[in-house]
Design a protein around this motif. Structure first.
Motif, short mmCIF file in Angstrom:
data_model
loop_
_atom_site.label_atom_id
_atom_site.label_comp_id
_atom_site.label_asym_id
_atom_site.label_seq_id
_atom_site.Cartn_x
_atom_site.Cartn_y
_atom_site.Cartn_z
N GLU A 335 -22.34 4.33 -27.86
CA GLU A 335 -23.61 3.85 -27.32
C GLU A 335 -23.67 2.33 -27.15
OE1 GLU A 335 -27.00 6.00 -26.91
OE2 GLU A 335 -25.13 6.81 -26.15
N MET A 336 -23.04 1.59 -28.05
CA MET A 336 -23.21 0.14 -28.05
C MET A 336 -22.80 -0.52 -26.74
SD MET A 336 -24.76 -0.39 -30.82
CE MET A 336 -24.69 -2.12 -31.27
N PRO A 337 -21.68 -0.14 -26.11
CA PRO A 337 -21.35 -0.76 -24.80
C PRO A 337 -22.41 -0.48 -23.74
CG PRO A 337 -19.43 0.35 -25.74
CD PRO A 337 -20.60 0.75 -26.57
N HIS A 338 -22.98 0.73 -23.76
CA HIS A 338 -24.03 1.06 -22.79
C HIS A 338 -25.28 0.22 -23.04
CE1 HIS A 338 -21.86 4.42 -21.05
NE2 HIS A 338 -21.66 4.93 -22.26
N LEU A 339 -25.61 0.02 -24.32
CA LEU A 339 -26.77 -0.81 -24.66
C LEU A 339 -26.55 -2.24 -24.18
CD1 LEU A 339 -29.49 -1.16 -26.07
CD2 LEU A 339 -28.24 -1.57 -28.20
N ALA A 340 -25.35 -2.77 -24.40
CA ALA A 340 -25.03 -4.13 -23.95
C ALA A 340 -25.16 -4.24 -22.44
CB ALA A 340 -23.63 -4.51 -24.40
N ARG A 341 -24.72 -3.21 -21.71
CA ARG A 341 -24.82 -3.23 -20.25
C ARG A 341 -26.27 -3.26 -19.81
NH1 ARG A 341 -26.05 0.79 -17.26
NH2 ARG A 341 -25.51 2.33 -18.86
N ILE A 342 -27.11 -2.44 -20.46
CA ILE A 342 -28.53 -2.39 -20.10
C ILE A 342 -29.20 -3.74 -20.34
CG2 ILE A 342 -30.76 -1.39 -20.76
CD1 ILE A 342 -29.24 1.24 -21.31
N ILE A 343 -28.91 -4.34 -21.50
CA ILE A 343 -29.54 -5.62 -21.83
C ILE A 343 -29.08 -6.72 -20.88
CG2 ILE A 343 -29.70 -7.43 -23.60
CD1 ILE A 343 -29.50 -5.21 -25.70
N SER A 344 -27.79 -6.75 -20.58
CA SER A 344 -27.26 -7.82 -19.73
C SER A 344 -27.79 -7.76 -18.31
CB SER A 344 -25.73 -7.77 -19.72
OG SER A 344 -25.27 -6.62 -19.01
N SER A 345 -28.27 -6.60 -17.90
CA SER A 345 -28.78 -6.46 -16.53
C SER A 345 -30.30 -6.55 -16.45
CB SER A 345 -28.32 -5.12 -15.95
OG SER A 345 -28.84 -4.04 -16.70
N ASP A 346 -30.96 -6.85 -17.58
CA ASP A 346 -32.42 -6.90 -17.62
C ASP A 346 -32.86 -8.23 -18.24
OD1 ASP A 346 -35.17 -6.57 -18.69
OD2 ASP A 346 -34.95 -4.51 -17.99
N GLU A 347 -33.49 -9.09 -17.45
CA GLU A 347 -33.88 -10.41 -17.94
C GLU A 347 -34.86 -10.32 -19.11
OE1 GLU A 347 -35.19 -13.15 -15.03
OE2 GLU A 347 -33.60 -12.67 -13.61
N GLU A 348 -35.77 -9.38 -19.06
CA GLU A 348 -36.76 -9.27 -20.13
C GLU A 348 -36.10 -8.86 -21.44
OE1 GLU A 348 -41.25 -7.44 -20.80
OE2 GLU A 348 -39.89 -6.46 -19.39
N LEU A 349 -35.21 -7.88 -21.40
CA LEU A 349 -34.51 -7.48 -22.61
C LEU A 349 -33.60 -8.60 -23.12
CD1 LEU A 349 -33.51 -3.78 -21.78
CD2 LEU A 349 -35.29 -4.55 -23.36
N ALA A 350 -32.95 -9.28 -22.18
CA ALA A 350 -32.03 -10.36 -22.58
C ALA A 350 -32.76 -11.54 -23.20
CB ALA A 350 -31.22 -10.81 -21.37
#
Length: 460
Positions: A335-350
């Motif tokens: 899961e962790m790589p998928h979570l990193a991908r989601i965060i890196s593509s979302d300014e609010e999460l990042a």
């Protein structure tokens, strides 16, 4: 007159409205979803139809999919060759009353006659009786529950409004693909002659279904009959638990569903749910994350939650605590790589400072870069310990014995990680970094980010 209307309201509520609410919210004496089952179920109401059902059967055969047809008795009587074909091709035939009329407006005896007449038609055409029943519009009355010994009531977990032609193929396919998950019971219609339906609507259903079946093959998902799904669900760990534990688990999972809805949790990998998350503000005391970053009240954090159903199933299927830990570690690794991908593509999460969570299972997270911190003593910590200890007694392979032997070790902890650390570990950049690199100012921004406190994570 008002008194009469009031009594009619009370009677109708007791007869139909309250049973309907109970069956839909709590699944009382009905089957709605194959929780934990790796396959999904296609179900079709209102047929058979001489125009659309043959094309539907061709489509199911093309993709090696099995389905359940809840047939209207009068339609079955008019199309005997279709009933024989449905049966011969290995699909399940269920009952949808003799005429498509709501159980709310029929007496118990009338409903029983509707079911029996349709069942007789099915038996005369196939040599087998049906034991599965879906009331029209899914509306049950008080006496439907009493017929459980004769037929199993089957509702659904996903409905798409495919009886409306204006929905169109593209929108219908989009809705179906969004619910293409293990355990789902999908409600569709292979006939457009029911009152309120559009005659040409099944045309769009067939086109959208083919797209769904193609995607299902790509994901390794298979459509199975309702009876096979029920058997698979009954063989799952929940059925092997004592009644007391089953009640606790069901209440726990019901609460989780409410929690997900109330706080709008997102899922990292919806097709294989394990980690859920939401963006929120940290409300605790200041916590140092590393030498440079300190989490303070009001900082944005990404709160993580492990899927409780998946956690329960892993726990009861594991032979030991070590096996449970290994399985959880493997799920987190995926899961962790998928979570990193989601965060890196979302300014609010990042923009969050840390990943954040609370858990009693707090020995494995260090492997992924989380730090463990004591939860400040107080009513929240005490209630959390009480809540989690009950759940751990069910999830943990050793059960309640674990609580007696190591009760001192069962203390809820905070687990934290700077978001920047997660992104770096998985070779991801923040959205700001990507934009800067595209505009040729990446090095300057990288230097500034090195001195900036970036967000972290919370896990539950």
């Amino acid at each position: 007159m008002e008194t009469l209307l009031l009594w009619l309201f009370y009677i109708s509520s007791f007869y139909a409205f309250i049973p309907g609410i109970i069956s839909r919210l709590f699944g009382y004496r009905v089957f709605r979803k194959g929780n934990g089952v790796p396959d999904f179920a296609l179900t079709f109401d209102d047929g058979p139809d001489p125009q659309y059902t043959p094309r539907l059967l061709d489509l199911l055969k093309k993709y090696d999919a099995k389905a359940t047809f809840f047939v209207v008795g009068s339609h079955a009587e008019s199309n005997p060759e279709l009933i024989r074909r449905i049966h011969a091709e290995g699909h399940l035939i269920g009952i949808h009353n003799y005429v498509h009329r709501s159980n709310w407006v029929m007496r118990p005896g009338t409903v029983q006659k509707q079911i029996q007449r349709t069942n007789d038609i099915i038996y005369n055409l196939t040599g087998e009786r049906s034991t599965y029943y879906r009331p029209p519009w899914g509306i049950v009355n008080l006496f439907d529950f009493s017929k459980r010994r004769q037929v199993k009531i089957v509702l659904w977990s996903a409905m798409f409004g495919d009886w409306r032609e204006k929905l169109g193929t593209d929108r219908l396919a989009e809705k179906m693909l969004a619910r293409l998950n293990p355990g789902e019971v999908m409600l569709l219609h292979d006939c457009g002659t029911t009152p309120g339906a559009d005659p040409e609507a099944p045309e769009h259903m067939l086109a959208a279904l083919e797209r769904t079946l193609i995607e299902a093959q790509k994901r390794g998902l298979k459509s199975i009959r309702i009876d096979d799904m029920i058997k698979a669900a009954e063989a799952l760990p929940m059925k092997r638990l004592p009644l007391r534990k089953r009640v606790v688990v069901r209440l726990w999972l019901l609460w989780e569903s409410c929690f997900h809805f109330l706080f709008r949790l997102q899922t990292v990998t919806p097709e294989h749910p394990w980690l859920h998350y939401r963006l929120r503000e940290y409300q605790g005391e200041p916590v140092p994350l590393d030498g440079k970053i300190t989490l303070t009240k009001g900082d944005p954090v990404i709160e993580l939650h492990i899927d409780n159903r998946q956690l329960f199933e892993l726990g009861v299927q594991s032979r030991s605590a070590a096996q449970l830990a290994i399985r959880m570690i493997r799920r987190m690794e995926a899961e962790m790589p998928h979570l990193a991908r989601i965060i890196s593509s979302d300014e609010e999460l990042a923009s969050a400072k840390a990943l954040y969570g609370v858990s009693m299972i707090n020995r494995g997270p260090e492997k992924f870069g989380f730090t463990i911190r004591d939860l400040p003593d107080g009513i929240f910590a005490r209630l959390t310990k009480f809540y989690l200890s009950i759940l751990l007694s069910i999830i943990h392979p050793a059960g309640g014995a674990r609580l007696k032997v190591r009760s001192d070790a069962l203390v809820p902890k905070m687990i934290l990680m700077p978001v920047s650390q997660l992104l770096q570990a998985h070779g991801r950049s923040c959205p700001e970094t990507k934009r800067a690199q595209r505009s040729g100012t990446g090095s300057e921004l990288d230097d500034s980010l090195a001195e900036t406190e970036l967000p972290g994570v919370h896990a539950h």
